[in-house]
Enzyme design. Structure first.
Site, short mmCIF file in Angstrom:
data_model
loop_
_atom_site.label_atom_id
_atom_site.label_comp_id
_atom_site.label_asym_id
_atom_site.label_seq_id
_atom_site.Cartn_x
_atom_site.Cartn_y
_atom_site.Cartn_z
N LYS A 73 12.70 15.07 -1.08
CA LYS A 73 12.57 15.27 0.37
C LYS A 73 13.89 15.45 1.11
CE LYS A 73 8.13 12.96 0.96
NZ LYS A 73 7.35 12.00 1.73
N ASP A 109 5.35 13.63 7.96
CA ASP A 109 5.02 12.27 7.52
C ASP A 109 4.97 11.30 8.70
OD1 ASP A 109 4.69 12.51 4.75
OD2 ASP A 109 6.83 12.30 4.34
P1 NAP Z 1 12.21 4.74 -1.34
O1 NAP Z 1 13.02 5.74 -0.57
O2 NAP Z 1 12.50 4.53 -2.78
O3 NAP Z 1 12.38 3.31 -0.56
C1 NAP Z 1 11.80 2.16 -1.11
C2 NAP Z 1 11.86 1.03 -0.08
O4 NAP Z 1 11.19 -0.11 -0.64
C3 NAP Z 1 13.28 0.56 0.25
O5 NAP Z 1 13.31 0.08 1.57
C4 NAP Z 1 13.47 -0.59 -0.76
O6 NAP Z 1 14.44 -1.55 -0.35
C5 NAP Z 1 12.10 -1.22 -0.70
N1 NAP Z 1 11.77 -2.02 -1.89
C6 NAP Z 1 11.55 -1.54 -3.15
N2 NAP Z 1 11.26 -2.58 -3.98
C7 NAP Z 1 11.33 -3.70 -3.22
C8 NAP Z 1 11.13 -5.09 -3.50
N3 NAP Z 1 10.83 -5.52 -4.74
N4 NAP Z 1 11.28 -5.98 -2.50
C9 NAP Z 1 11.57 -5.56 -1.24
N5 NAP Z 1 11.77 -4.27 -0.91
C10 NAP Z 1 11.64 -3.35 -1.89
O7 NAP Z 1 10.65 5.07 -1.27
P2 NAP Z 1 9.87 5.77 -0.06
O8 NAP Z 1 9.83 7.22 -0.26
O9 NAP Z 1 10.43 5.22 1.20
O10 NAP Z 1 8.37 5.23 -0.29
C11 NAP Z 1 8.06 3.87 -0.04
C12 NAP Z 1 6.55 3.64 -0.13
O11 NAP Z 1 5.89 4.38 0.88
C13 NAP Z 1 5.95 4.08 -1.46
O12 NAP Z 1 5.05 3.09 -1.87
C14 NAP Z 1 5.23 5.36 -1.13
O13 NAP Z 1 4.10 5.57 -1.95
C15 NAP Z 1 4.80 5.10 0.31
N6 NAP Z 1 4.60 6.35 1.07
C16 NAP Z 1 3.36 6.60 1.55
C17 NAP Z 1 3.13 7.77 2.26
C18 NAP Z 1 1.76 8.05 2.80
O14 NAP Z 1 1.47 9.21 3.17
N7 NAP Z 1 0.90 7.08 2.89
C19 NAP Z 1 4.17 8.68 2.50
C20 NAP Z 1 5.44 8.37 2.01
C21 NAP Z 1 5.64 7.19 1.28
P3 NAP Z 1 15.99 -1.37 -0.77
O15 NAP Z 1 16.59 -0.41 0.22
O16 NAP Z 1 16.53 -2.73 -0.67
O17 NAP Z 1 16.00 -0.83 -2.17
#
Ligand code: NAP
Length: 287
Positions: A73, A109
């Site tokens: 993205k 999004d």
């Molecule tokens: P990303 O860029 O990899 O970010 C992951 C986030 O989760 C970061 O803030 C990370 O914190 C945190 N995190 C990961 N493991 C953790 C843990 N064990 N404890 C606390 N915090 C933790 O991923 P993303 O693209 O933002 O996606 C995040 C989630 O949103 C995913 O589950 C995805 O499926 C969902 N999502 C849903 C939609 C929808 O349409 N519903 C759209 C987009 C994303 P750190 O910065 O400390 O690593």
């Protein structure tokens, strides 16, 4: 019409790595059929190192538009001809339109989240105090859209505080009317929860079975809503706890559907039937 491919059929798709788990082809093709549009929507698995050639190929083939998912993205932005303000402020693109050979990047999004909060929970962001958990890619689009939609205050908490600080500072100057606060992790967030109207989880914590709760939800007012962007599993420990406490809550399936509806309208100029994509997704997640 059932997406019968012929010489004039236009192509839409999704690029990501991996992409085979994506629910977008099913819901987008259902909406294309419902609207009688001569398009097909297909998945393309694109490894990050092949992104530049893939985008050039999609352009050369005259693909009408495509979605972009994890982990492409942000990386995609350098290959596009133009960015809509939604993508520019969010710093991420999830939708690309091919406008007569010019690739324009959008971010649907964030607005998908705002629509889902309204549709699923009857929640209006205007004037609200929101707690945002996470500072990754999903948080970026969410924060920009919350500010654009008139949130009064957003309190951001992330495991890695520096990422939250960086996120807030990249968005703050675009939206001076929204007060942005970064707290030092989830414990400090608990001190503010009594004044929060909506808690939005954008972290991937919760995708793993029996993951711990990031915060104590009983500290929220009884009128607060809880939104978890995760939709697999459909009920995360956070959402289960919210429902147990009698708070209104929803998972991210509605956001997935809403960002897809907005992308569909950008590509085709047609609004898909209200609720169709969400009902297709509900059908899949019930299986
Ligand atoms: P990303 O860029 O990899 O970010 C992951 C986030 O989760 C970061 O803030 C990370 O914190 C945190 N995190 C990961 N493991 C953790 C843990 N064990 N404890 C606390 N915090 C933790 O991923 P993303 O693209 O933002 O996606 C995040 C989630 O949103 C995913 O589950 C995805 O499926 C969902 N999502 C849903 C939609 C929808 O349409 N519903 C759209 C987009 C994303 P750190 O910065 O400390 O690593």
């Amino acid at each position: 019409m059932i997406n019968q491919v012929n010489g004039a059929t236009k192509i839409l798709g999704i690029i990501g790595y991996p992409v085979r788990h994506s629910l977008s082809p099913v819901m987008q093709n259902a909406a294309l059929r419902a609207c009688g549009l001569d398009y097909v929507y297909v998945p393309f698995e694109v490894a990050p190192e092949g992104l530049g050639s893939a985008v050039a190929g999609l352009k050369a083939l005259g693909v009408s538009g495509f979605n972009v998912t994890i982990p492409l993205k942000t990386e995609i932005m350098q290959y596009l001809d133009e960015l809509d303000s939604s993508a520019e402020t969010a710093g991420a693109v999830n939708t690309v339109k091919n406008d007569a050979g010019r690739l324009i990047g959008y971010n649907t999004d964030g607005d998908g989240l705002i629509r889902s909060l309204a549709n699923e929970l009857g929640f209006d962001v205007r004037g609200a105090s929101v707690a945002l958990l996470g500072a990754g890619g999903a948080a970026r689009g969410a924060l920009a859209a919350l500010c654009r939609s008139g949130a009064r205050r957003v309190v951001i908490a992330n495991r890695t505080r520096e990422r939250a600080v960086e996120l807030a500072s990249s968005i703050a100057h675009h939206f001076p009317a929204t007060e942005l606060t970064v707290v030092s992790g989830f414990e400090e967030l608990e001190e503010c929860l009594a004044e929060i109207d909506a808690l939005v989880n954008t972290t991937s914590l919760g995708m793993i079975r029996d993951s711990p709760l990031p915060v104590r939800l009983d500290l929220l007012p009884r009128s607060a809503i809880v939104y978890d962007m995760i939709y697999a599993p459909p009920v995360t420990p956070l959402l289960r706890e919210a429902l147990r406490l009698g708070l209104k809550g929803a998972n991210g399936l509605g956001m997935l559907a809403s960002q897809g509806e907005l992308a569909f309208a950008i590509w085709t100029g047609t609004t898909p039937p209200f609720g169709l994509m969400k009902s297709v997704l509900d059908g899949i997640s019930d299986c």
